[in-house]
Scaffold this active site. Sequence first.
Site, PDB file in Angstrom:
ATOM      1  N   PRO A 168      34.547 -53.375  28.052  1.00  0.00           N
ATOM      2  CG  PRO A 168      36.120 -52.430  26.506  1.00  0.00           C
ATOM      3  CD  PRO A 168      35.305 -51.840  27.784  1.00  0.00           C
ATOM      4  CG  ASP A 169      37.436 -56.544  30.840  1.00  0.00           C
ATOM      5  OD1 ASP A 169      38.687 -57.602  29.509  1.00  0.00           O
ATOM      6  OD2 ASP A 169      37.797 -56.625  31.227  1.00  0.00           O
ATOM      7  CG  MET A 170      32.298 -57.003  33.293  1.00  0.00           C
ATOM      8  SD  MET A 170      31.587 -56.011  33.942  1.00  0.00           S
ATOM      9  CE  MET A 170      31.521 -57.557  35.268  1.00  0.00           C
ATOM     10  CB  SER A 173      31.999 -61.790  29.067  1.00  0.00           C
ATOM     11  OG  SER A 173      33.599 -61.775  30.002  1.00  0.00           O
TER      12      SER A 173
END
Length: 395
Positions: A168-170, A173
């Site tokens: 979810p973070d990357m 991004s």
Amino acid sequence: MTSLNGLTVLSMEQATVLPYFTYRLVQEGARVIRMEHPKYGDPNRKVGLSMPGEEGMNRYFLCINAGKEAITLNLAEKEGKGLLARLLLELEVDVFCTNQLPSSYAKLGIEPKTLREIKPDLIWLGVSGFGPDHTEAAYDPILQARGGLMELTGQAGGEPQVLGIPLPDMGTSEHAFGQIMKALYLREKTGAGDEIHLSMFASTVSWLTVPITLNKTFGQTITRRGNTHQFFAPVSVFPTKDGFIYLAVGNDRQFAAMVELKEFAELARPEYQTNQGRIEDVKKLNRELARLTSRLSSDKVVELLKSIKLPVSKIQTVKQVVADPLINPTLLNSKDPVTGLELTLAPPPIWTSYLKERQGALSFPPRKGEHNRSVYSSLGLKNGRLDELASNGVI
């Protein structure tokens, strides 16, 4: 121009999602200035083991912040808001981005309307857990849980598992990277800036292409299945004499070629000629194939299956991945001019012209406020004034 040289990004960033996005921009040659609170800074600076004798430069922080500059600015202060306006204009900032909670935008004076009134061609990006209308905080594992990724990860019938990387973070991004490229293209054509709100939850769920369609349209139950594939067989991890390999048979032609090898010939049965037949008997098939692979070394299994162009790989450790001949030459590096520490950094998805020119070397991840004097002096502020702003808690 083959790089983003000349692009200036002012990023009010913390944690992972926005720092990884700006790290991707750094790899393309953009100037990224990360902006932190003078007292608190990015919490990730304190995660993991620290560099000896130095606070705020812990190992976890070092991984995705090379190549950036760092300033501090307190936007709760009126003078801080004034300095932000000057930074946007006098540094000719192209992109302002933040992953503060949307409920903090007004208090900090960073709403898109406010900043784009200061600089109309500014591209404003806000990344949040659930979008600008929701104040709920979110960390990557929470989004994996709510977004269905954990339901799809783990052994069949076992408990849900978190992924080995923060998708979810990357993933968000990378979605942010694409949206900014579109915004820059449109600004080049129209001269107008943009306002982009990106939800990490929406980004996460967007990866569920097959699960959502099959579940919602056809009523199929899509859940975790361990190392196997729901629609193809044999596809799984198989043991060898000295480790494990992952084998993926994607069609009947590949399976026919595999069972022509003497080592796997006993699997040449009529019921296994089609993928449907193999899926219907997948547990027995995988059990028998595991018995055959366990007689051979990992290198031998890989050699045999690669000879018939069947997708296969040993299960590599991170140390082995770093040594992989396709990866090792593409690793990035960064050296601390203070301590002499040399970082090895993960490779980019593509070696850009900017990275080639620098032979993969990026400046060391910045200490908090490291570039205050160089950045603020470019606004015409003298050392005495900067000392005064620092003592007043503005920078």
